[in-house]
Design a protein around this motif. Structure first.
Motif, PDB file in Angstrom:
ATOM      1  N   ILE A 189       0.824  -1.207   0.000  1.00 18.15           N
ATOM      2  CA  ILE A 189       0.000   0.000   0.000  1.00 18.15           C
ATOM      3  C   ILE A 189       0.856   1.253   0.000  1.00 18.15           C
ATOM      4  CG2 ILE A 189      -1.811   1.261   1.236  1.00 18.15           C
ATOM      5  CD1 ILE A 189      -2.669  -1.405  -0.003  1.00 18.15           C
ATOM      6  N   PHE A 190       2.001   1.214   0.691  1.00 21.39           N
ATOM      7  CA  PHE A 190       2.825   2.409   0.858  1.00 21.39           C
ATOM      8  C   PHE A 190       4.285   2.133   0.528  1.00 21.39           C
ATOM      9  CE2 PHE A 190      -0.387   3.127   4.427  1.00 21.39           C
ATOM     10  CZ  PHE A 190      -1.176   3.998   3.675  1.00 21.39           C
ATOM     11  N   HIS A 191       4.968   3.216   0.141  1.00 22.56           N
ATOM     12  CA  HIS A 191       6.423   3.169  -0.070  1.00 22.56           C
ATOM     13  C   HIS A 191       7.014   4.460   0.470  1.00 22.56           C
ATOM     14  CE1 HIS A 191      10.302   2.217  -1.740  1.00 22.56           C
ATOM     15  NE2 HIS A 191      10.307   3.295  -2.507  1.00 22.56           N
ATOM     16  N   HIS A 192       8.048   4.348   1.286  1.00 27.07           N
ATOM     17  CA  HIS A 192       8.701   5.486   1.928  1.00 27.07           C
ATOM     18  C   HIS A 192       9.924   5.885   1.118  1.00 27.07           C
ATOM     19  CE1 HIS A 192      11.920   6.903   4.751  1.00 27.07           C
ATOM     20  NE2 HIS A 192      10.943   7.591   5.307  1.00 27.07           N
ATOM     21  N   GLN A 193       9.883   7.095   0.558  1.00 28.02           N
ATOM     22  CA  GLN A 193      11.029   7.547  -0.239  1.00 28.02           C
ATOM     23  C   GLN A 193      10.923   9.047  -0.492  1.00 28.02           C
ATOM     24  OE1 GLN A 193      14.144   7.616  -0.888  1.00 28.02           O
ATOM     25  NE2 GLN A 193      14.153   5.412  -1.376  1.00 28.02           N
ATOM     26  N   ALA A 194      11.981   9.639  -1.062  1.00 31.87           N
ATOM     27  CA  ALA A 194      12.080  11.084  -1.243  1.00 31.87           C
ATOM     28  C   ALA A 194      11.397  11.548  -2.525  1.00 31.87           C
ATOM     29  CB  ALA A 194      13.549  11.492  -1.254  1.00 31.87           C
ATOM     30  N   THR A 195      11.440  12.863  -2.744  1.00 30.29           N
ATOM     31  CA  THR A 195      10.768  13.456  -3.893  1.00 30.29           C
ATOM     32  C   THR A 195      11.291  12.940  -5.223  1.00 30.29           C
ATOM     33  OG1 THR A 195      12.301  15.314  -3.523  1.00 30.29           O
ATOM     34  CG2 THR A 195      10.026  15.625  -2.851  1.00 30.29           C
ATOM     35  N   PHE A 196      12.568  12.538  -5.268  1.00 25.56           N
ATOM     36  CA  PHE A 196      13.126  12.105  -6.550  1.00 25.56           C
ATOM     37  C   PHE A 196      12.497  10.813  -7.062  1.00 25.56           C
ATOM     38  CE2 PHE A 196      16.296  10.783  -3.260  1.00 25.56           C
ATOM     39  CZ  PHE A 196      16.070   9.414  -3.306  1.00 25.56           C
ATOM     40  N   MET A 197      11.676  10.168  -6.244  1.00 24.77           N
ATOM     41  CA  MET A 197      11.130   8.874  -6.639  1.00 24.77           C
ATOM     42  C   MET A 197      10.186   8.966  -7.823  1.00 24.77           C
ATOM     43  SD  MET A 197      11.849   5.902  -5.583  1.00 24.77           S
ATOM     44  CE  MET A 197      11.382   4.300  -6.222  1.00 24.77           C
ATOM     45  N   THR A 198       9.630  10.136  -8.102  1.00 25.48           N
ATOM     46  CA  THR A 198       8.657  10.250  -9.191  1.00 25.48           C
ATOM     47  C   THR A 198       9.255   9.858 -10.535  1.00 25.48           C
ATOM     48  OG1 THR A 198       9.178  12.599  -9.452  1.00 25.48           O
ATOM     49  CG2 THR A 198       7.334  12.038  -8.005  1.00 25.48           C
ATOM     50  N   SER A 199      10.508  10.250 -10.772  1.00 25.15           N
ATOM     51  CA  SER A 199      11.123   9.910 -12.054  1.00 25.15           C
ATOM     52  C   SER A 199      11.303   8.408 -12.195  1.00 25.15           C
ATOM     53  CB  SER A 199      12.472  10.623 -12.207  1.00 25.15           C
ATOM     54  OG  SER A 199      13.365  10.258 -11.168  1.00 25.15           O
ATOM     55  N   PHE A 200      11.549   7.712 -11.088  1.00 20.55           N
ATOM     56  CA  PHE A 200      11.723   6.263 -11.152  1.00 20.55           C
ATOM     57  C   PHE A 200      10.372   5.553 -11.291  1.00 20.55           C
ATOM     58  CE2 PHE A 200      15.540   7.493  -8.512  1.00 20.55           C
ATOM     59  CZ  PHE A 200      16.410   7.424  -9.581  1.00 20.55           C
ATOM     60  N   PHE A 201       9.322   6.110 -10.694  1.00 18.20           N
ATOM     61  CA  PHE A 201       7.998   5.535 -10.911  1.00 18.20           C
ATOM     62  C   PHE A 201       7.685   5.502 -12.398  1.00 18.20           C
ATOM     63  CE2 PHE A 201       6.352   7.090  -6.516  1.00 18.20           C
ATOM     64  CZ  PHE A 201       6.819   5.937  -5.928  1.00 18.20           C
ATOM     65  N   GLU A 202       7.966   6.587 -13.089  1.00 20.85           N
ATOM     66  CA  GLU A 202       7.588   6.691 -14.497  1.00 20.85           C
ATOM     67  C   GLU A 202       8.521   5.917 -15.410  1.00 20.85           C
ATOM     68  OE1 GLU A 202       6.606  10.598 -15.838  1.00 20.85           O
ATOM     69  OE2 GLU A 202       5.760  11.184 -13.907  1.00 20.85           O
ATOM     70  N   SER A 203       9.800   5.809 -15.041  1.00 18.89           N
ATOM     71  CA  SER A 203      10.739   5.105 -15.918  1.00 18.89           C
ATOM     72  C   SER A 203      10.838   3.623 -15.604  1.00 18.89           C
ATOM     73  CB  SER A 203      12.134   5.743 -15.805  1.00 18.89           C
ATOM     74  OG  SER A 203      12.631   5.652 -14.482  1.00 18.89           O
ATOM     75  N   ASN A 204      10.707   3.244 -14.331  1.00 17.61           N
ATOM     76  CA  ASN A 204      10.913   1.849 -13.932  1.00 17.61           C
ATOM     77  C   ASN A 204       9.622   1.084 -13.728  1.00 17.61           C
ATOM     78  OD1 ASN A 204      13.514   2.744 -13.883  1.00 17.61           O
ATOM     79  ND2 ASN A 204      13.876   2.376 -11.728  1.00 17.61           N
ATOM     80  N   ALA A 205       8.566   1.769 -13.297  1.00 11.98           N
ATOM     81  CA  ALA A 205       7.312   1.083 -12.980  1.00 11.98           C
ATOM     82  C   ALA A 205       6.241   1.328 -14.029  1.00 11.98           C
ATOM     83  CB  ALA A 205       6.809   1.528 -11.608  1.00 11.98           C
ATOM     84  N   ALA A 206       6.574   2.070 -15.073  1.00 11.86           N
ATOM     85  CA  ALA A 206       5.620   2.398 -16.132  1.00 11.86           C
ATOM     86  C   ALA A 206       4.365   3.063 -15.573  1.00 11.86           C
ATOM     87  CB  ALA A 206       5.250   1.151 -16.939  1.00 11.86           C
ATOM     88  N   ALA A 207       4.522   3.774 -14.471  1.00 10.65           N
ATOM     89  CA  ALA A 207       3.405   4.537 -13.908  1.00 10.65           C
ATOM     90  C   ALA A 207       3.320   5.885 -14.623  1.00 10.65           C
ATOM     91  CB  ALA A 207       3.597   4.748 -12.412  1.00 10.65           C
ATOM     92  N   ARG A 208       2.150   6.455 -14.625  1.00 12.24           N
ATOM     93  CA  ARG A 208       1.938   7.761 -15.236  1.00 12.24           C
ATOM     94  C   ARG A 208       1.530   8.763 -14.168  1.00 12.24           C
ATOM     95  NH1 ARG A 208      -0.634   4.070 -18.460  1.00 12.24           N
ATOM     96  NH2 ARG A 208      -2.632   4.569 -17.469  1.00 12.24           N
ATOM     97  N   LYS A 209       1.719  10.048 -14.472  1.00 15.99           N
ATOM     98  CA  LYS A 209       1.265  11.077 -13.549  1.00 15.99           C
ATOM     99  C   LYS A 209      -0.218  10.862 -13.269  1.00 15.99           C
ATOM    100  CE  LYS A 209       4.534  14.850 -14.312  1.00 15.99           C
ATOM    101  NZ  LYS A 209       5.551  14.086 -15.013  1.00 15.99           N
ATOM    102  N   GLY A 210      -0.588  10.978 -12.007  1.00 12.90           N
ATOM    103  CA  GLY A 210      -1.959  10.701 -11.598  1.00 12.90           C
ATOM    104  C   GLY A 210      -2.120   9.317 -11.006  1.00 12.90           C
TER     105      GLY A 210
END
Length: 426
Positions: A269-290
């Motif tokens: 449900i949760f992941h603890h990490q810093a602001t820079f994690m957004t770029s890895f969500f989109e590049s590594n997890a194929a997640a999109r904004k939103g």
């Protein structure tokens, strides 16, 4: 005014400063030459830095030869020992920066950058963190807000919890019967374990307060003290409620640590990490904004509400050349920092940088600047010997929590032998 004009103006100022302070005559065209840079970035962060310096290269003719490494401290000390350090480098943290400065390896930047402008535009805490024995030897080119709790809003649909107890309650509501609350990724090559140190730092600040945090960083509060040991114990509860097991935590690179938020069904449900994690969500997890969002680390003790931890990327100069002077001057300009900030995943300590590209970045910047108490990443403030032992302690702990007493006693031994750097808080 075109988008390139602010960059042209910034670079023009750089060349003028380089001419007046470091060159024998004013250049009549591009300066040319090369500046070598070593840093810890790879992947999306590597690309962001290269995008940041591209206009500088185009306007000055200087080639920025960047090399990334996951073993930054060892690489820099090896270069210093051989007399072949890079011209400019990202520094491992204020604690290790102080060691390089007192070794005589870093140059005083007071005649390199516009210090008056830097101090006017920069959050004071970050100025102090770059100063050693009265000399400015490190400047921050970006910052991160740590202690954020990331989630997938398609999975977690409740309001942000007000405190730690509510977080655990909400996790029970949101997760599947066989699911876990947390995803953890501790892998980072030579610095494996640092996401766990971030966990413990966040807990210490919010559970025992800033005075205990500062005393711990400075070596005045033992690792075996109740304030620190109970932070490890709470981290142990997190580890027990995380997916993957010890081998999975250590074997999962931090860049992939939050991928389980986006699995079907989700791994956590949760992941603890810093602001820079957004770029890895989109590049590594194929997640999109939103598909991802955050809330700040919940309150543990109400006396220490609205406290945050953060980090930043320090740059220092090992070799003084016209090219390295020009690059250092450019890196602290709003025009330079806006490039990285505009790509997302980074904050600036420069108050004139405001071009945050999305609501997440804007809220993170607001959280950072409105916090009642800000503390820099503790492990980055510690001497390298202590930092390395902290990393190993995290690895040993997640593998066998029954060893906690021995681990903390061992860290106290390292503490007694470490050359502690005293950090003076503003």
């Amino acid at each position: 005014m075109s988008a390139r004009q602010p960059v042209r103006l910034a670079v023009a100022i750089v060349l003028t400063v380089a001419a007046v302070l470091g060159c024998t005559s004013t250049p009549t065209g591009p300066l040319g030459g090369e500046v070598t840079v070593v840093g810890s970035w790879s992947g999306a962060e590597d690309q962001a830095f290269l995008a940041m310096v591209r206009p500088f290269e185009q306007e000055t003719g200087i080639v920025v030869d960047y090399r990334g490494t996951r073993n930054l401290t060892a690489t820099l000390w090896e270069g210093v020992a051989k007399g072949e350090p890079p011209d400019v480098a990202g520094l491992p943290g204020p604690g290790q920066m102080a060691e390089f400065a007192r070794h005589g390896s870093l140059k005083d930047l007071s005649s390199v950058i516009d210090v008056t402008a830097y101090k006017q535009d920069t959050v004071p805490t970050f100025i102090d963190l770059g100063t050693v024995d009265g000399e400015l030897v490190g400047v921050f080119i970006k910052a991160s807000l740590k202690g954020l709790i990331w989630y997938n809003p398609n999975v977690y649909t409740l309001d942000a919890p007000d405190n730690w107890i509510e977080l655990l309650r909400d996790s029970d509501i949101a997760r599947r019967d066989d699911g876990k609350t947390w995803c953890i990724g501790l892998g980072s090559d030579a610095t494996t374990g640092w996401p766990g140190t971030d966990w413990i730092e966040d807990i210490v600040l919010r559970q025992s307060g800033p005075a205990a945090y500062d005393d711990w960083v400075a070596g005045r509060l033992p690792w075996t003290s109740p304030e620190i040991s109970k932070a490890w114990e709470l981290f142990g509860e997190v580890v027990e409620d995380a997916t993957g097991g010890a081998g999975g935590f250590i074997g999962t690179d931090f860049q992939d640590g939050g991928n389980g938020l986006f699995e079907t069904p989700p791994d956590c449900i949760f992941h603890h990490q810093a602001t820079f994690m957004t770029s890895f969500f989109e590049s590594n997890a194929a997640a999109r904004k939103g598909e991802y969002d955050f809330f700040p680390f919940p309150v543990i003790d109400g006396r220490f509400a609205n406290s945050v931890t953060g980090g930043g990327d320090l740059f220092g100069m090992f070799n003084e050349t016209p090219q390295s002077r020009a690059l250092m001057e450019y890196l602290v300009t709003p025009a330079g920092q806006e490039i990285w900030v505009g790509r997302g995943g980074a904050l600036s300590v420069n108050a004139r940088v405001t071009n945050y590209p999305d609501d997440i970045s804007k809220r993170a910047a607001q959280t950072l600047t409105s916090a009642e108490r800000f503390r820099f990443d503790a492990s980055d403030l510690m001497p390298e010997q202590m930092n390395e032992a902290f990393l190993q302690g995290v690895i040993d702990f997640v593998q066998d929590q029954s060893r906690l007493d021995d681990i903390l006693a061992s860290l106290d031994e390292v503490q007694r032998g470490a050359n502690q750097t005293q950090i003076v808080r503003p």
